[in-house]
Design an enzyme around this catalytic site. Structure first.
Site, mmCIF file in Angstrom:
data_model
loop_
_atom_site.group_PDB
_atom_site.id
_atom_site.type_symbol
_atom_site.label_atom_id
_atom_site.label_comp_id
_atom_site.label_asym_id
_atom_site.label_seq_id
_atom_site.Cartn_x
_atom_site.Cartn_y
_atom_site.Cartn_z
ATOM 1 N N ASP A 155 1.554 7.679 -3.014
ATOM 2 C CA ASP A 155 1.877 7.681 -1.586
ATOM 3 C C ASP A 155 0.622 7.450 -0.753
ATOM 4 O O ASP A 155 0.657 6.707 0.244
ATOM 5 C CB ASP A 155 2.603 8.967 -1.162
ATOM 6 C CG ASP A 155 1.901 10.253 -1.571
ATOM 7 O OD1 ASP A 155 0.949 10.193 -2.383
ATOM 8 O OD2 ASP A 155 2.308 11.319 -1.084
ATOM 9 N N GLY B 121 6.250 22.597 -8.599
ATOM 10 C CA GLY B 121 6.133 21.152 -8.443
ATOM 11 C C GLY B 121 7.291 20.531 -7.700
ATOM 12 O O GLY B 121 7.480 19.311 -7.745
ATOM 13 N N LEU B 122 8.078 21.353 -6.992
ATOM 14 C CA LEU B 122 9.221 20.848 -6.216
ATOM 15 C C LEU B 122 8.950 20.975 -4.722
ATOM 16 O O LEU B 122 9.861 21.001 -3.914
ATOM 17 C CB LEU B 122 10.491 21.605 -6.610
ATOM 18 C CG LEU B 122 10.882 21.457 -8.083
ATOM 19 C CD1 LEU B 122 12.041 22.364 -8.432
ATOM 20 C CD2 LEU B 122 11.231 20.008 -8.411
ATOM 21 N N SER B 123 7.692 21.051 -4.387
ATOM 22 C CA SER B 123 7.210 21.001 -3.009
ATOM 23 C C SER B 123 7.598 22.212 -2.178
ATOM 24 O O SER B 123 8.050 22.089 -1.044
ATOM 25 C CB SER B 123 7.660 19.711 -2.319
ATOM 26 O OG SER B 123 6.834 19.434 -1.213
ATOM 27 N N HIS C 266 1.427 10.059 -7.240
ATOM 28 C CA HIS C 266 0.028 9.666 -7.054
ATOM 29 C C HIS C 266 -0.097 8.266 -6.458
ATOM 30 O O HIS C 266 -1.096 7.580 -6.686
ATOM 31 C CB HIS C 266 -0.747 9.743 -8.383
ATOM 32 C CG HIS C 266 -0.979 11.133 -8.877
ATOM 33 N ND1 HIS C 266 -2.238 11.689 -8.990
ATOM 34 C CD2 HIS C 266 -0.118 12.100 -9.284
ATOM 35 C CE1 HIS C 266 -2.128 12.923 -9.464
ATOM 36 N NE2 HIS C 266 -0.850 13.191 -9.640
ATOM 37 N N GLU D 194 -1.638 20.076 5.836
ATOM 38 C CA GLU D 194 -1.926 20.317 4.422
ATOM 39 C C GLU D 194 -3.257 19.691 4.004
ATOM 40 O O GLU D 194 -4.016 20.270 3.233
ATOM 41 C CB GLU D 194 -0.792 19.785 3.541
ATOM 42 C CG GLU D 194 -0.964 20.137 2.084
ATOM 43 C CD GLU D 194 0.335 20.147 1.301
ATOM 44 O OE1 GLU D 194 0.248 20.115 0.070
ATOM 45 O OE2 GLU D 194 1.412 20.192 1.916
ATOM 46 N N SER E 45 5.427 24.057 -0.908
ATOM 47 C CA SER E 45 4.459 24.066 0.193
ATOM 48 C C SER E 45 4.953 23.244 1.373
ATOM 49 O O SER E 45 4.893 23.681 2.531
ATOM 50 C CB SER E 45 3.103 23.551 -0.280
ATOM 51 O OG SER E 45 3.196 22.240 -0.799
ATOM 52 N N ASP F 227 6.103 14.402 0.448
ATOM 53 C CA ASP F 227 6.890 15.639 0.430
ATOM 54 C C ASP F 227 7.421 15.991 1.811
ATOM 55 O O ASP F 227 8.595 16.350 1.985
ATOM 56 C CB ASP F 227 6.039 16.789 -0.101
ATOM 57 C CG ASP F 227 5.541 16.548 -1.512
ATOM 58 O OD1 ASP F 227 6.102 15.676 -2.195
ATOM 59 O OD2 ASP F 227 4.584 17.225 -1.920
#
Length: 464
Positions: A51, A160-162, A49, A211, A164, A223
């Site tokens: 970047d 939660g390990l990206s 939270h 994104e 996307s 990410d």
């Protein structure tokens, strides 16, 4: 449940995955792919939270990631299918000329009228590359370009390990390879060498734009940057003020220790508004303090006293009111106390990142001392995610508390929160004991059975 019952997710063998995906592609589309491309997920040691506030982050690329087999088309259409069982609804169609930005934009042409949200990541990536190609000739994309794509992943979806960003970045490399002058001049693995760090940074920024503008998730580029710019055996020390990176060796720390990610099984999704809600709180505090990004409130080498000074200034300017104006004109006011908590999380997270950068850069520190210093900051980071950012949840708290109690030097929630994974630092000899205890604690607390991934800092996105 004993230690042998812990479930581990393998990154798989890249050559075997390529072979299987190639065969499945031919069966699905009636012709072979032009190639297979891979992009890794990420785990972030610190810097959640922050970047989008210009803070420093310390991510690493994973051996786990997303694979895309693809072949070009000349009709401006994307035909794509994912092999992830929870998302697979057959081949989905997107007409690129109809792709427009915004979270409510309809980029789908789906026969059952049930939109598959993951297609926005792929369609948005090509849309963003086409825009980037207008600035960089060697990345220009013809308007008629389209593609057939078949997708598989070794990442837990929503873990939660990206996953996307891994989807975006693997699709981005496929599109660059098939559609641009740079890709055509450098076929196969030659493209990996032709993609300079500067070009990879531009591609990461394009994926981030996809994104943010296509999916509606307010991510800040962490990410995508590590997925395209990571390095085996290294953590990235990413300064999000200008996206410069330093690559810090992790081999010393990991000589006697291991990073382990724990997928809680509670899916995390940044497009549902909770992540953006937390960001809006911190941006309301930023607006009150009159800066363009929160990192500007701290000196180059910040400490806890600097955080205290900023919070005092916040209290003075906020006064006794219960709310702050929204960072978006016309939007509802934000809760003052919540804004202060988000501000405190961001500032202390930035201080932790700078301290970690120093520890990991210090060649005089022995591995055990480094592990203890790193671990203490990880656990402090989790407490801040839980109490100040307020994005943690019971399963993650159980995992972190159990791991530390059983001897982990440190553990924390990683990613955007509201689900996902925790990251543990374990002595190599203690991994089985700690993961077994975590699995047992989750069962006793009634949480979903967790799955474990060994986190090995790995190379960035590439042709397979």
């Amino acid at each position: 449940m004993d230690t042998d019952d812990a479930a581990w997710l393998s990154p798989g063998d890249a050559a075997e995955i390529r072979s299987s995906l190639t065969a499945q592609f031919a069966e699905e589309f009636g012709h072979g792919p032009a190639g297979v491309w891979f992009a890794p997920g990420r785990a972030n040691l610190n810097g959640e939270h922050v970047d989008f506030h210009g803070g420093r982050c310390l991510p690493m690329a994973l051996a786990h990631g997303t694979y895309v087999a693809a072949a070009p088309r000349t009709d401006g259409m994307l035909y794509m299918r994912t092999l992830e069982p929870s998302l697979d609804a057959g081949v989905q169609q997107v007409c690129i000329s109809e792709v427009t930005s915004g979270p409510d934009a309809d980029v789908h042409t789906i026969t059952d009228e049930q939109p598959c949200g993951w297609t926005k990541y792929v369609g948005g990536t090509l849309w963003a590359l086409r825009a980037l190609g207008e600035e960089i000739d060697e990345l220009a994309v013809d308007e008629s370009f389209g593609a057939d794509l078949l997708i598989t992943s070794t990442l837990p979806v929503g873990g939660g390990l990206s996953s996307s960003a891994a989807l975006e970045c693997s699709a981005m490399l496929a599109f660059v390879a098939m559609a641009t002058p740079l890709g055509r001049a450098n076929p196969g693995a030659a493209l990996d060498a032709a993609l300079t760090d500067e070009l990879r940074a531009r591609l990461a920024a394009a994926c981030m734009r996809a994104e943010v503008e296509m999916v509606g998730a307010g991510t800040g580029g962490l990410d995508q940057t590590v997925s395209l710019r990571g390095r085996a055996g290294h953590l990235l020390s990413l300064d999000c003020r200008d996206f410069t990176v330093e690559r810090l060796p992790a081999t010393g720390l990991l000589a006697d220790h291991r990073f382990v990610a724990v997928d809680t099984g509670q899916a995390h999704w940044l497009g549902d508004g909770q992540f953006d809600d937390r960001r809006a709180d911190s941006e309301a505090a930023m607006r009150l303090l009159g800066v363009e990004r929160l990192r500007n409130l701290l000196p180059e080498r910040p400490g806890t006293s600097d955080v205290a000074a900023v919070l005092s200034r916040f209290d003075e300017r906020a006064g006794d009111g219960e709310t702050l104006p929204s960072p978006v004109d016309g939007a509802p006011a934000r809760d003052r106390a919540a804004c202060r908590r988000r501000l405190r999380h961001a500032l202390t997270e930035m201080v932790r990142s700078e301290e970690l950068h120093g520890f990991l850069s210090d060649e005089e520190l022995d591995a055990e001392s480094t592990a203890m210093l790193v671990g203490n900051l990880m656990t402090a980071g989790h407490a801040s995610m839980r109490d100040e950012a307020e994005v943690s949840f019971p399963a993650a708290n159980t995992i972190v508390e159990t791991a530390v109690e059983k001897g982990s030097p440190g553990a924390r929630l990683i990613g955007g929160g509201f689900g996902g994974s925790a990251l543990l630092l374990c002595r190599a000899d203690d991994v089985a004991t700690i993961t077994g205890a975590v699995a047992s604690a989750c069962e006793e607390a009634g949480h979903q059975t967790p799955r474990f991934l060994e986190i090995t800092p790995s190379d960035p996105a590439r042709a397979v």
